[in-house]
Design an enzyme around this catalytic site. Structure first.
Site, mmCIF file in Angstrom:
data_model
loop_
_atom_site.group_PDB
_atom_site.id
_atom_site.type_symbol
_atom_site.label_atom_id
_atom_site.label_comp_id
_atom_site.label_asym_id
_atom_site.label_seq_id
_atom_site.Cartn_x
_atom_site.Cartn_y
_atom_site.Cartn_z
ATOM 1 N N HIS A 60 -3.754 -5.171 0.457
ATOM 2 C CA HIS A 60 -3.151 -5.742 1.677
ATOM 3 C C HIS A 60 -3.337 -7.261 1.703
ATOM 4 O O HIS A 60 -4.246 -7.761 2.361
ATOM 5 C CB HIS A 60 -3.824 -5.149 2.915
ATOM 6 C CG HIS A 60 -3.573 -3.702 3.115
ATOM 7 N ND1 HIS A 60 -2.576 -3.229 3.955
ATOM 8 C CD2 HIS A 60 -4.175 -2.608 2.598
ATOM 9 C CE1 HIS A 60 -2.593 -1.908 3.946
ATOM 10 N NE2 HIS A 60 -3.548 -1.504 3.124
ATOM 11 N N CYS A 103 0.831 -1.208 0.000
ATOM 12 C CA CYS A 103 0.000 0.000 0.000
ATOM 13 C C CYS A 103 0.871 1.266 0.000
ATOM 14 O O CYS A 103 1.444 1.588 -1.028
ATOM 15 C CB CYS A 103 -0.982 -0.062 1.172
ATOM 16 S SG CYS A 103 -2.370 1.056 0.952
ATOM 17 N N GLU A 117 -1.829 -9.446 3.234
ATOM 18 C CA GLU A 117 -1.601 -10.043 4.560
ATOM 19 C C GLU A 117 -2.895 -10.346 5.309
ATOM 20 O O GLU A 117 -2.947 -11.239 6.139
ATOM 21 C CB GLU A 117 -0.700 -9.145 5.423
ATOM 22 C CG GLU A 117 -1.214 -7.746 5.699
ATOM 23 C CD GLU A 117 -0.901 -6.738 4.594
ATOM 24 O OE1 GLU A 117 -0.433 -7.165 3.524
ATOM 25 O OE2 GLU A 117 -1.131 -5.537 4.809
HETATM 26 N N1 GLN Z 1 -1.693 6.743 2.990
HETATM 27 C C1 GLN Z 1 -1.854 5.992 1.789
HETATM 28 C C2 GLN Z 1 -3.228 6.169 1.173
HETATM 29 O O1 GLN Z 1 -4.140 6.599 1.841
HETATM 30 C C3 GLN Z 1 -1.589 4.510 2.033
HETATM 31 C C4 GLN Z 1 -2.557 3.864 2.947
HETATM 32 C C5 GLN Z 1 -2.083 2.540 3.495
HETATM 33 O O2 GLN Z 1 -0.893 2.248 3.507
HETATM 34 N N2 GLN Z 1 -2.998 1.724 3.988
HETATM 35 O O3 GLN Z 1 -3.412 5.896 0.034
#
Ligand code: GLN
Length: 559
Positions: free
Chosen positions: A521, A397, A523
């Site tokens: 994600h 992410c 995970e």
């Molecule tokens: N801050 C970034 C976004 O909002 C990544 C978010 C995250 O890592 N879950 O896109």
């Protein structure tokens, strides 16, 4: 008739009550029963999505988004839940529903809005009965959704906390309403070992049981956390002072792998005891037990150690990235390996860039999710180090977005490239707000959340991992890689390996080396016996890299 197990905590938080709760679910699954779980969080946030991980650990994301509508027309999206949900999903291999995470924020929000809508006209709105009724209603509604054989409710915090009281009162009432044989109350406490006297001490447990009793709740079972298996005389003492039978004092010692706890409970006949208390037939399915033993053995007998650097901005507490930690462990266990995780606060690379060279000591780098500006330059610098040195790298992410920034700076030579989340005035907004996020003011539950369909490009590392052109993974973000810059990067060896169904970039990788970033994600869906495909591929490459390093085949670039 559903059976309900209530689990409360005593003495202090952080005892691993979630793992104990999930392990209880597991031993019931060993008997063929269906299980669903609930977590009660007495804080006033509506969901943990607005909490800093350093404050409260990881924010877990469910498969589904729940449209919470306390009164008509007021809709709140909830998919972000307590990190214990991750433990439940991993142990029980079920997908949890966000409705099963009750917070005081949700309870009070519903009551206050209902009051404004006139639902209580003429009445004084009070904690008892209105808050307790709302809690009971929510519990019973969640029970009905899956109608499992056994529903397990973990109450966050510890008894004696002011904010926990309405929940304990609701539980007291529910136990009467549902009948004695249909509920069990388990209290998880700490039994510290005092080196100076060479003894386990039961007094904190006695006090916390007494606090529970003062609220009209008598535990049926005590689970005692301690450094070792409790000696018999200590179990007897707890039984005597807590008014529970001797067989109902269960030891929960420090263990090498948390996945072993169901087996330790099973050895102490906790499963049979629960069946007796709940009037359930006690028929252990040996095949299910054996299968879990097989999983545990893989974790306990690794043939090699892999060192992974987890670079991030919430490294002060290891719980910040708990699903990532577990996904790495699951994947490593699959290859008969154990991962040693090295948490590196990215700010240290900003203070002194020479420190980046420590990254060469590891077999892989994982760049973590995150929000906000602090520590990002250090994270970008570590991604750049991985690119230059072809160290196996997985960006999750935010980690994928920062990998992209590193790539743009390195290959397009745009040193000021950034995400507009980090620098809203960057001349090169290579990561930018998602279209549907523009103009949104409210921060709670408004990110892109939950599971989404992703389309993978063939002949990519991502495809090689999943072996499917369509996958479903969970998201939690507001920003995304800017496709215009991504296309320019393709001429320099970047591959866009995945798109969401809506056309957003969901995965990038380098043609050279095993360097992958995913906007989702993975995970959250990894299980000890079903590791996440991309984590598996990452660990496999880290193992290969570590072996190449030993034989001298991999050379670091000089700076
Ligand atoms: N801050 C970034 C976004 O909002 C990544 C978010 C995250 O890592 N879950 O896109």
């Amino acid at each position: 008739m559903v059976r309900i197990i209530f689990i409360t905590g005593g003495v202090l938080s952080g005892l691993g009550k979630g793992v104990a709760a999930a392990s209880i679910g597991k031993i019931l699954q060993f008997r063929g029963y269906t299980v669903d779980m609930m977590k009660i969080d007495p804080y006033l946030n509506v969901d943990p999505g607005t909490l800093n991980p350093i404050e409260h650990g990881e924010v877990f994301v469910c498969e589904e988004v729940w449209k919470f509508e306390p009164v008509p027309g007021y809709i709140y999206n909830i998919a972000e839940v307590d990190q214990d949900f991750g433990t439940y999903e991993r142990f029980l291999d079920i997908n949890m529903h966000p409705q099963n995470n009750i917070t005081s924020g949700q309870v009070y929000l519903a009551i206050v809005l209902k009051e404004r809508f006139g639902d209580f006209l003429g009445k004084t709105v009070q904690v008892i009965p209105h808050v307790t009724d709302e809690i009971k209603k929510r519990i019973l509604r969640a029970v009905k959704r899956k109608n499992p054989d056994v529903f397990i409710i973990e109450v966050g915090g510890t008894v004696g906390d002011i904010e926990t009281m309405p929940y304990l009162e609701a539980i007291r009432q529910l136990r009467i309403e549902l009948g004695k044989n249909n509920t069990v109350l388990i209290h998880v406490t700490l039994v510290p070992y005092l080196d100076t006297v060479g003894q386990h001490k039961t007094k904190p447990t006695q006090h916390s049981v007494r606090t529970l009793q003062s609220m009209g709740l008598q535990p049926d079972i005590i689970i005692a956390r301690s450094n070792t298996i409790l000696p018999e005389d200590i179990k007897e003492k707890i039984s005597l002072f807590s008014n529970v039978s001797r067989e109902a004092v269960i030891s929960d010692p420090d263990i090498e792998t948390i996945y072993e706890l169901p087996l330790i409970f099973e050895q102490q006949n906790l499963g049979s005891l629960l069946c007796r208390l709940l009037n359930l037939e006690d028929s252990l399915h040996i095949d299910k037990l054996k299968e879990w033993e097989g999983v545990v053995n893989r974790f306990k007998n690794p043939s090699r150690i892999i060192d992974i650097a987890v670079v991030g901005k919430y490294c002060k507490i290891v719980d910040s990235y708990i699903s990532i930690n577990e996904a790495l462990k699951h994947a490593a266990a699959y290859y008969n390996s154990k991962v040693k995780l090295h948490f590196l606060e990215s700010e240290m690379f900003e203070e002194d860039s020479r420190k980046l060279s420590i990254l060469s000591n590891y077999d892989g780098i994982l760049l973590t999710p995150g929000f906000g500006e602090r520590g990002t330059e250090g994270m970008i610098a570590s991604a750049r180090y991985a690119i230059k040195n072809k160290i196996p790298f997985l960006g999750i992410c935010f980690g994928a977005q920062l990998l992209f920034i590193a790539f743009v700076r390195e290959y397009l030579k745009l040193e000021e490239a950034n995400s507009t989340e980090i620098n809203p005035y960057t001349p090169h907004p290579v990561v930018d707000l998602l279209e549907e996020q523009r103009g949104l003011k409210s921060k709670g539950g408004t990110m892109m959340l939950g599971s989404m369909k992703i389309l993978l490009k063939k002949n990519t590392k991502l495809y090689e991992a999943y072996r499917s052109e369509i996958i479903y993974e969970r998201f939690r973000h507001r920003y995304n890689i800017n496709p215009e810059y991504a296309r320019k990067c393709e001429e320099h060896g970047l591959v866009i390996s995945a798109y969401t169904e809506g056309g957003y970039i969901a995965g990038i990788e380098l043609r050279d080396g095993w360097i992958v970033g995913v906007q989702f994600h993975p995970e959250f869906k990894s299980r000890p016996n079903k590791p996440s495909p991309i984590y598996l591929q990452y660990i496999m490459n880290a193992i290969k890299y570590s072996e190449d390093k030993k034989t001298g085949e991999h050379k670091l670039s000089t700076h």
